[in-house]
Design an enzyme around this catalytic site. Structure first.
Site, PDB file in Angstrom:
ATOM      1  N   HIS A 468       0.748  -1.265  -0.511  1.00  0.00           N
ATOM      2  CA  HIS A 468      -0.278   0.520   0.113  1.00  0.00           C
ATOM      3  C   HIS A 468       1.404   1.619  -0.193  1.00  0.00           C
ATOM      4  O   HIS A 468       0.474   2.334  -0.812  1.00  0.00           O
ATOM      5  CB  HIS A 468      -0.843   0.266   0.882  1.00  0.00           C
ATOM      6  CG  HIS A 468      -1.923   1.324   2.107  1.00  0.00           C
ATOM      7  ND1 HIS A 468      -3.201   1.360   1.295  1.00  0.00           N
ATOM      8  CD2 HIS A 468      -1.455   2.514   1.620  1.00  0.00           C
ATOM      9  CE1 HIS A 468      -3.932   2.338   1.247  1.00  0.00           C
ATOM     10  NE2 HIS A 468      -2.633   3.558   2.128  1.00  0.00           N
ATOM     11  N   GLU A 469       1.890   1.017   0.596  1.00  0.00           N
ATOM     12  CA  GLU A 469       2.969   2.155   0.757  1.00  0.00           C
ATOM     13  C   GLU A 469       3.268   2.662  -0.264  1.00  0.00           C
ATOM     14  O   GLU A 469       3.866   4.155  -0.444  1.00  0.00           O
ATOM     15  CB  GLU A 469       3.312   2.356   2.285  1.00  0.00           C
ATOM     16  CG  GLU A 469       2.448   2.488   3.753  1.00  0.00           C
ATOM     17  CD  GLU A 469       1.248   3.586   3.279  1.00  0.00           C
ATOM     18  OE1 GLU A 469       1.791   5.153   2.987  1.00  0.00           O
ATOM     19  OE2 GLU A 469       0.511   3.484   4.437  1.00  0.00           O
ATOM     20  N   HIS A 472       1.865   3.913  -3.212  1.00  0.00           N
ATOM     21  CA  HIS A 472       2.107   5.683  -3.128  1.00  0.00           C
ATOM     22  C   HIS A 472       3.577   6.066  -3.221  1.00  0.00           C
ATOM     23  O   HIS A 472       3.142   7.660  -3.549  1.00  0.00           O
ATOM     24  CB  HIS A 472       1.325   6.102  -1.492  1.00  0.00           C
ATOM     25  CG  HIS A 472       0.054   6.321   0.090  1.00  0.00           C
ATOM     26  ND1 HIS A 472      -1.454   7.138  -1.201  1.00  0.00           N
ATOM     27  CD2 HIS A 472       0.182   5.789   0.144  1.00  0.00           C
ATOM     28  CE1 HIS A 472      -2.005   6.762  -1.042  1.00  0.00           C
ATOM     29  NE2 HIS A 472      -1.870   5.920   0.227  1.00  0.00           N
ATOM     30  N   HIS A 475       2.980   6.833  -6.877  1.00  0.00           N
ATOM     31  CA  HIS A 475       2.882   7.896  -6.575  1.00  0.00           C
ATOM     32  C   HIS A 475       3.945   9.881  -6.980  1.00  0.00           C
ATOM     33  O   HIS A 475       3.581   9.784  -7.842  1.00  0.00           O
ATOM     34  CB  HIS A 475       1.244   8.095  -6.314  1.00  0.00           C
ATOM     35  CG  HIS A 475       0.428   9.235  -6.701  1.00  0.00           C
ATOM     36  ND1 HIS A 475      -0.262   9.287  -6.271  1.00  0.00           N
ATOM     37  CD2 HIS A 475       0.461   9.366  -7.403  1.00  0.00           C
ATOM     38  CE1 HIS A 475      -1.522  10.417  -6.735  1.00  0.00           C
ATOM     39  NE2 HIS A 475      -0.946  10.558  -8.216  1.00  0.00           N
TER      40      HIS A 475
END
Length: 678
Positions: A468-469, A472, A475
């Site tokens: 998940h991290e 990010h 991104h």
């Protein structure tokens, strides 16, 4: 000269943490603010006709030093704080708030922006320039540019007070988390706990001066395994109560008055700006647009999840009674019996999986995923300064060996680090006078530490957290816009979780797990039947999990979508807001809100729903990958070009449709969750 104001001479101009002292921050930020104010004065003093370049671009470039220094400070405040930094924050934070207000409430500056806004059709702007202008103009209006002087003064007071309250809230939770210890001196009371959890607890006890005992804390890698595995029901209750009463026990770390004041001030601020509530104000700049849409969105999913959640709760009750004669299933029981029932149903549990998820291997795994999808490679560096010895640094390269980003990874809990997991950046991406400035991105987590006998072995939840991290981080790392304020994760809040949540899907796929999941001792690859069990069990108790998350979203909306003045009894308020989503007895003297850092200290106010909102996006988007192959480079390129690289340079729905070819279908989430049958 202050190190924070000099050009950094480190590799890639990374932050020279080894040279920075806490006392450098205040003088540096004061000087940076003065420099920025000088640039803004020059914009206002310019007598040439207003253009996009001499107003908007000049404003965008006015305060890079302030952004850099404050970014470094607040990252340390979260990941490596101490009494000195917490003390400095009390002055540092209001300084920045005042600076922000000085800009957004500057009538002469706004006049110039408004002139550019009013004549925007004459400037032949690109899509990204239009977005920067729109975002800036709206930001000024939303920060009070159209208010009269008395109202502006009131706005300043509210903003300044809110920044102080947010820091106090966070400090209280950190203090309670760090200070609480449940000591166990009887080995019998460890029954059910995995060996490595007991070993970690013994290490913690020793560090705290209680050698020969076991210490359990409110840090995630301690409290969650205990509630999941410890068979001593009384001790589970004790630890659960400690965790569920943070900020709610009166005394110096009490947050009850703080959250009421925060909610009240937010409401006043929204009213001052002409909005019905804080939620109406916030949601205007989200994909959801307004509270009605959010409540309808929540209600739709609640209606699908409730029958499943009722059935699942009854099943847990019956199971606890059959197994241990428990007549009254309580909140400190659910994690424990859920884990046992899951194990019985699917023959899979975290302790079977942990040996296959050595932290270093999982890191290699996400790196390999990034390589397969986007051609990235990660080369560890040992010459980049770090703020703590645990932090690892990497040079990120593209397929041609060209530098893309610096990546920092910080994985283990410690006293100076707040709980949870997050991505952040020390430098954003932009094009500065024709030169491409690449980002410096970090992920910070709180994973199980290595012990004397074992490496850091992750539970499957921790594996998905890392994915998940890292989503990010991609991104941030793959950002490719002109303006830093539109770069990377600077997007609508209910869109920001798409890149992170979509990457979690890979962690459930055999094709991905085969890349890195191997037994840390035998090197045997994770067996196919174990992967199937992970997947089969992924929607276990999904009805309850869905309602739990939506109950948080509902509490958030309840605090922020109406006047909070009537909220006197926080417990009763929470019960009224989300009681219908909880099928277990309420526990007196506990509260979600007083420790709900996301909404009272973390920027998620009136935005917690966005996790579920983004799940709709990620489930729909991943169906596209599944159709074409999870490592299909063509689909990955579409996702990179239309989502990851574009940041906030266009409206998120336009970006999503450009990637997917259609708007997201909510049924994709319900299908994945097993709440909608094909």
């Amino acid at each position: 000269m202050n190190v924070l104001l000099k050009k950094f001479t480190t590799p890639f101009e990374t932050v020279p943490f080894n040279e920075i002292k806490p006392e450098d921050f205040l003088p540096a930020v004061k000087e940076a603010i003065a420099t920025a104010k000088g640039r803004i004065a020059a914009i206002k003093a310019n007598t040439a006709p207003e253009t996009f370049e001499n107003v908007m671009e000049a404003l965008e470039a006015a305060s890079p030093e302030v952004d850099l220094i404050s970014g470094i400070f607040f990252n340390l405040h979260s990941a490596e704080t101490n009494d000195k930094i917490q003390e400095i924050a009390k002055e540092f934070s209001p300084l920045l708030t005042d600076f922000g207000n000085d800009i957004s409430l500057d009538a002469d500056l706004f006049k110039k922006i408004k002139k550019v806004w009013d004549h925007k059709d004459n400037f032949n702007l690109t899509a990204e320039q239009k977005m920067l202008l729109e975002k800036s103009y709206k930001s000024f209006v939303r920060n009070g540019a159209l208010l009269n002087d008395a109202q502006k003064e009131k706005m300043r007071e509210i903003s300044s007070r809110l920044s102080t309250l947010g820091l106090q809230f966070g400090d209280h939770i950190l203090k309670e988390t760090n200070e609480y210890v449940m000591l166990v001196d009887n080995k019998e009371d460890l029954k059910g706990l995995p060996e490595d959890v007991a070993e970690a607890a013994a290490t913690t006890a020793k560090e705290k001066g209680h050698e020969g005992k076991w210490a359990f804390t409110l840090q995630y890698p301690s409290v969650i395994p205990f509630l999941t595995h410890a068979s001593n029901r009384e001790l589970r209750k004790k630890l659960w109560l400690a965790n569920s009463t943070k900020g709610f026990k009166d005394g110096e770390t009490d947050n009850k008055a703080i959250i009421k004041e925060i909610a009240s001030l937010r409401h006043q601020k929204a009213n001052l700006l002409g909005y019905e509530s804080h939620a109406h104000f916030v949601l205007e700049e989200r994909m959801a647009s307004n509270p009605k849409t959010v409540f309808e969105f929540i209600e739709n999913i609640v209606n699908h999840a409730t029958p499943a959640a009722i059935k699942e709760t009854e099943e847990l009750r019956a199971y606890a009674k059959k197994l241990d004669g428990v007549e009254d299933l309580q909140k400190w029981d659910t994690g424990y019996y859920a884990e046992k029932l899951k194990n019985e149903k699917f023959q899979v549990n975290d302790e079977m999986l942990r040996p296959y998820f050595k932290l270093e291997n999982v890191i290699d795994g996400v790196f390999q995923v990034a390589k397969n999808l986007y051609g990235l490679t990660f080369q560890q560096r040992f010459d980049i300064p770090v703020y703590h010895e645990d932090v690892k640094t990497y040079d990120v390269l593209d397929e041609n060996g060209k530098h893309v980003s610096v990546f920092y990874a910080d994985f283990h809990p410690r006293a100076g680090k707040r709980g949870g997991a997050w991505m952040t950046s020390f430098r954003g991406q932009k094009v500065d006078q024709g030169v491409q400035v690449r980002p410096h991105v970090a992920i910070v987590c709180n994973f199980t530490k290595p012990t004397a006998t074992k490496p850091s072995l992750l539970g499957f939840d921790e594996v998905t957290t890392l994915f998940h991290e890292f989503g990010h981080a991609l991104h941030g790392m793959l950002a490719d816009t002109k303006y830093e304020s539109l770069s990377g994760t600077n997007v609508f809040w209910d869109f920001v979780e798409l890149p992170s949540q979509i990457l979690e899907n890979w962690a459930y796929e055999k094709e991905c797990l085969d890349l890195f999941a191997e037994h840390f001792e035998t090197k045997e690859k994770i067996p196919a039947e174990l992967i199937k069990k992970i997947k089969d069990s992924s929607s276990f108790l999904e009805g309850r999990a869905t309602l739990r998350q939506l109950s948080f979203a509902t509490v958030d909306m309840a605090w922020h979508s109406a006047n909070p003045a009537s909220i006197t009894d926080i417990e009763a308020f929470e019960s009224n807001s989300m009681g219908k989503m909880d099928f277990l007895p309420a526990v007196q003297g506990t509260s979600i809100s007083t420790a709900f850092s996301h909404i009272f200290a973390g920027g998620y106010s009136a935005g917690y729903y966005s996790y579920k909102w983004a799940e709709v996006l990620d489930a729909d988007a991943f169906e596209f990958f599944k159709e074409k192959g999870i490592f299909n480079r063509e689909v990955a390129k579409k996702f990179r070009d239309n989502v990851l690289s574009k940041g906030g340079s266009q409206h998120p729905m336009d970006l999503y449709v450009a990637f997917r070819g259609q708007k997201p279908n909510p049924d994709a989430l319900l299908r994945r969750a097993g709440l909608l049958h094909k």
